[in-house]
Design a protein around this motif. Structure first.
Motif, PDB file in Angstrom:
ATOM      1  N   ASP A 269       0.853  -1.180   0.000  1.00 35.23           N
ATOM      2  CA  ASP A 269       0.000   0.000   0.000  1.00 35.23           C
ATOM      3  C   ASP A 269       0.892   1.233   0.000  1.00 35.23           C
ATOM      4  O   ASP A 269       1.516   1.567   1.002  1.00 35.23           O
ATOM      5  N   LEU A 270       0.955   1.911  -1.130  1.00 38.30           N
ATOM      6  CA  LEU A 270       1.889   3.022  -1.305  1.00 38.30           C
ATOM      7  C   LEU A 270       1.188   4.358  -1.159  1.00 38.30           C
ATOM      8  O   LEU A 270      -0.009   4.475  -1.383  1.00 38.30           O
ATOM      9  N   GLU A 271       1.947   5.389  -0.782  1.00 31.80           N
ATOM     10  CA  GLU A 271       1.343   6.702  -0.622  1.00 31.80           C
ATOM     11  C   GLU A 271       2.120   7.832  -1.269  1.00 31.80           C
ATOM     12  O   GLU A 271       1.589   8.942  -1.392  1.00 31.80           O
ATOM     13  N   SER A 272       3.373   7.610  -1.706  1.00 28.78           N
ATOM     14  CA  SER A 272       4.111   8.691  -2.365  1.00 28.78           C
ATOM     15  C   SER A 272       5.287   8.119  -3.148  1.00 28.78           C
ATOM     16  O   SER A 272       5.698   6.970  -2.947  1.00 28.78           O
ATOM     17  N   ALA A 273       5.811   8.948  -4.047  1.00 26.42           N
ATOM     18  CA  ALA A 273       6.985   8.581  -4.831  1.00 26.42           C
ATOM     19  C   ALA A 273       7.802   9.829  -5.092  1.00 26.42           C
ATOM     20  O   ALA A 273       7.252  10.911  -5.294  1.00 26.42           O
ATOM     21  N   VAL A 274       9.124   9.701  -5.099  1.00 25.94           N
ATOM     22  CA  VAL A 274      10.018  10.788  -5.458  1.00 25.94           C
ATOM     23  C   VAL A 274      11.118  10.196  -6.330  1.00 25.94           C
ATOM     24  O   VAL A 274      11.574   9.069  -6.092  1.00 25.94           O
ATOM     25  N   GLY A 275      11.512  10.906  -7.375  1.00 27.21           N
ATOM     26  CA  GLY A 275      12.510  10.339  -8.266  1.00 27.21           C
ATOM     27  C   GLY A 275      13.143  11.377  -9.161  1.00 27.21           C
ATOM     28  O   GLY A 275      12.718  12.530  -9.222  1.00 27.21           O
ATOM     29  N   PHE A 276      14.189  10.933  -9.859  1.00 28.38           N
ATOM     30  CA  PHE A 276      14.879  11.799 -10.811  1.00 28.38           C
ATOM     31  C   PHE A 276      15.332  10.976 -11.996  1.00 28.38           C
ATOM     32  O   PHE A 276      15.429   9.736 -11.926  1.00 28.38           O
ATOM     33  N   SER A 277      15.612  11.644 -13.115  1.00 26.09           N
ATOM     34  CA  SER A 277      16.143  10.965 -14.288  1.00 26.09           C
ATOM     35  C   SER A 277      17.138  11.874 -14.995  1.00 26.09           C
ATOM     36  O   SER A 277      17.056  13.098 -14.895  1.00 26.09           O
ATOM     37  N   VAL A 278      18.072  11.246 -15.697  1.00 25.17           N
ATOM     38  CA  VAL A 278      19.083  11.949 -16.489  1.00 25.17           C
ATOM     39  C   VAL A 278      19.197  11.233 -17.827  1.00 25.17           C
ATOM     40  O   VAL A 278      19.381  10.012 -17.869  1.00 25.17           O
ATOM     41  N   THR A 279      19.071  11.949 -18.928  1.00 27.23           N
ATOM     42  CA  THR A 279      19.243  11.369 -20.256  1.00 27.23           C
ATOM     43  C   THR A 279      20.148  12.262 -21.088  1.00 27.23           C
ATOM     44  O   THR A 279      20.223  13.475 -20.862  1.00 27.23           O
ATOM     45  N   THR A 280      20.820  11.635 -22.044  1.00 28.22           N
ATOM     46  CA  THR A 280      21.695  12.389 -22.935  1.00 28.22           C
ATOM     47  C   THR A 280      21.763  11.691 -24.284  1.00 28.22           C
ATOM     48  O   THR A 280      21.513  10.482 -24.390  1.00 28.22           O
ATOM     49  N   ALA A 281      22.108  12.450 -25.325  1.00 24.97           N
ATOM     50  CA  ALA A 281      22.294  11.911 -26.671  1.00 24.97           C
ATOM     51  C   ALA A 281      23.637  12.390 -27.200  1.00 24.97           C
ATOM     52  O   ALA A 281      23.991  13.568 -27.061  1.00 24.97           O
ATOM     53  N   PHE A 282      24.386  11.472 -27.792  1.00 22.37           N
ATOM     54  CA  PHE A 282      25.713  11.784 -28.312  1.00 22.37           C
ATOM     55  C   PHE A 282      25.655  11.968 -29.828  1.00 22.37           C
ATOM     56  O   PHE A 282      24.717  11.517 -30.495  1.00 22.37           O
ATOM     57  N   ASP A 283      26.660  12.603 -30.373  1.00 19.22           N
ATOM     58  CA  ASP A 283      26.705  12.877 -31.810  1.00 19.22           C
ATOM     59  C   ASP A 283      26.834  11.612 -32.649  1.00 19.22           C
ATOM     60  O   ASP A 283      26.514  11.613 -33.838  1.00 19.22           O
ATOM     61  N   ASN A 284      27.320  10.516 -32.047  1.00 16.04           N
ATOM     62  CA  ASN A 284      27.526   9.281 -32.802  1.00 16.04           C
ATOM     63  C   ASN A 284      26.276   8.410 -32.903  1.00 16.04           C
ATOM     64  O   ASN A 284      26.340   7.262 -33.361  1.00 16.04           O
ATOM     65  N   GLY A 285      25.120   8.935 -32.461  1.00 18.03           N
ATOM     66  CA  GLY A 285      23.883   8.178 -32.542  1.00 18.03           C
ATOM     67  C   GLY A 285      23.516   7.424 -31.286  1.00 18.03           C
ATOM     68  O   GLY A 285      22.454   6.787 -31.231  1.00 18.03           O
ATOM     69  N   LEU A 286      24.361   7.477 -30.262  1.00 14.36           N
ATOM     70  CA  LEU A 286      24.107   6.779 -29.007  1.00 14.36           C
ATOM     71  C   LEU A 286      23.342   7.671 -28.039  1.00 14.36           C
ATOM     72  O   LEU A 286      23.648   8.856 -27.899  1.00 14.36           O
ATOM     73  N   SER A 287      22.341   7.103 -27.382  1.00 18.68           N
ATOM     74  CA  SER A 287      21.593   7.780 -26.334  1.00 18.68           C
ATOM     75  C   SER A 287      21.629   6.927 -25.079  1.00 18.68           C
ATOM     76  O   SER A 287      21.691   5.695 -25.149  1.00 18.68           O
ATOM     77  N   ALA A 288      21.570   7.569 -23.902  1.00 21.03           N
ATOM     78  CA  ALA A 288      21.628   6.836 -22.642  1.00 21.03           C
ATOM     79  C   ALA A 288      20.805   7.567 -21.603  1.00 21.03           C
ATOM     80  O   ALA A 288      20.619   8.787 -21.659  1.00 21.03           O
TER      81      ALA A 288
END
Length: 378
Positions: A269-288
């Motif tokens: 039984d949950l009542e809250s969530a907190v989070g973060f994310s980081v994304t990036t894209a490189f010139d060589n076609g790679l994303s992470a």
């Protein structure tokens, strides 16, 4: 932990019910492991409204002058799916979406989107406005109005936290015809959205590289306090690396009995969530990308954490994606994990060949599923 069932308690039986288009998340909930204590049930945020008849005459009458536009788009898929406990079988789907937009004399823009298959969803609530208002089966449609003040959206839309964060499975993902890469046990998805009836009201605005959003989800019965969320986005450049940063918080009434975190239903039984994310894209076609979320449980239960990572690579007509997710809690004997893989080849003209594969594991039981076929965008 109160109400928690460990996934190893029973044998795994996989039932695959693909009833709707997989270009979007399923419009109705469908369940993989109906006999397992971990039931993977997936909901879009909303599901039902009244029937809408769109005719060329009605559209012309509504538009009047050239102040309103109606556009039509669609998608289709055909191929095979199979996996552990799933008999190899055909799969096909089709989706048609109407997008409506207009502008007031004062410069405000307004619009809506609705899927053709909403006509089926709408019938679940009948034609009574009371039935529509109290139904938990809301159709996949949104309505919005936008101006210098920002944008207000209502309907089956992302809550502010989901708007701000990027899950690992959504990093440069070309998709698969059965959404394998986002249906494994390690994928998170929409955080606590849909804990009520799925109708979400969100306000969002951007100021240069910074964005902010607020959202509310109401309980139609009046017995629960409103759920709410806040989210922030920021595009940053650190040491020459372009980053998209997201931060979010979401809270729901502890009496909702919310027992599902993303693709995992544990009795928690949950009542809250907190989070973060980081994304990036490189010139060589790679994303992470990387995302971390902590879910706070009602007093006496154990908190749950989730970590998700994703990678994508595109070169000419080829695109591949890999993601991994893990849930952990002091109440789990072992972490619950999963990874998904997609590969696509663009044939041109809106057609592509797509492969999807996923594996899930809870420490004692593992399962996999796959799909292969053609996707078509119109």
């Amino acid at each position: 932990m109160a109400g928690l069932h460990h996934p190893a308690a029973m044998p795994l039986h996989v039932i695959w019910a693909l009833l709707q288009s997989h270009a979007e998340r399923a419009k109705h909930p469908y369940t993989f492991n109906t006999d397992s204590p971990i039931e993977q049930t997936f909901y879009d945020e909303g599901n039902t409204m009244k029937k809408v008849l769109l005719t060329s005459t009605a559209l012309v009458a509504f538009a009047g002058a050239a102040s309103a536009e109606v556009s039509l788009s669609g998608s289709a898929e055909m191929g095979l799916l199979g996996g552990d406990g799933i008999e190899t079988q055909f799969i096909q789907s089709v989706d048609v979406r109407f997008s409506l937009s207009g502008e007031t004399d004062g410069g405000l823009t307004f619009g809506a989107t609705i899927d053709l298959d909403d006509a089926v969803d709408m019938s679940l609530a009948g034609n009574d406005p009371v039935d529509v208002a109290t139904s938990t089966q809301w159709a996949d449609f949104t309505v919005f109005i936008s101006g210098n003040f920002g944008t207000v959206t209502m309907g089956d839309t992302d809550g502010a936290m989901d708007w701000a964060l990027t899950e690992g499975g959504n990093v440069a993902n070309p998709g698969s015809i059965a959404d394998n890469e986002t249906l494994h046990w390690g994928y998170l998805g929409s955080y606590l959205d849909g804990s009520y009836d799925g109708q979400i009201l969100r306000y969002d605005n951007t100021f240069g590289d910074f964005g902010v959003a607020l959202s509310v989800e109401l309980d139609d019965t009046g017995s629960l306090d409103a759920g709410y969320a806040v989210g922030f986005k920021y595009n940053a450049n650190l040491a020459g690396l372009d980053l998209a940063l997201g931060l979010g918080y979401q809270a729901i009434d502890e009496n909702t009995g919310r027992s599902c975190v993303g693709n995992i239903c544990t009795g928690e039984d949950l009542e809250s969530a907190v989070g973060f994310s980081v994304t990036t894209a490189f010139d060589n076609g790679l994303s992470a990308g990387l995302a971390y979320t902590q879910f706070a449980a009602v007093s006496g239960d154990e908190d749950v954490t989730h970590v998700g990572v994703g990678f994508g690579y595109a070169m000419d007509a080829f695109a591949v994606h890999l993601n991994y997710g893990q849930y952990d809690s002091d109440a789990f004997a072992d972490p619950i994990t999963g990874f998904g893989l997609t590969a696509a080849y663009d044939l041109g003209g809106g057609a592509a060949v797509n492969l999807g594969y996923a594996v899930s594991d809870n420490g004692t039981t593992d399962t996999d599923h796959w799909s292969l076929g053609l996707t078509m965008a119109f």
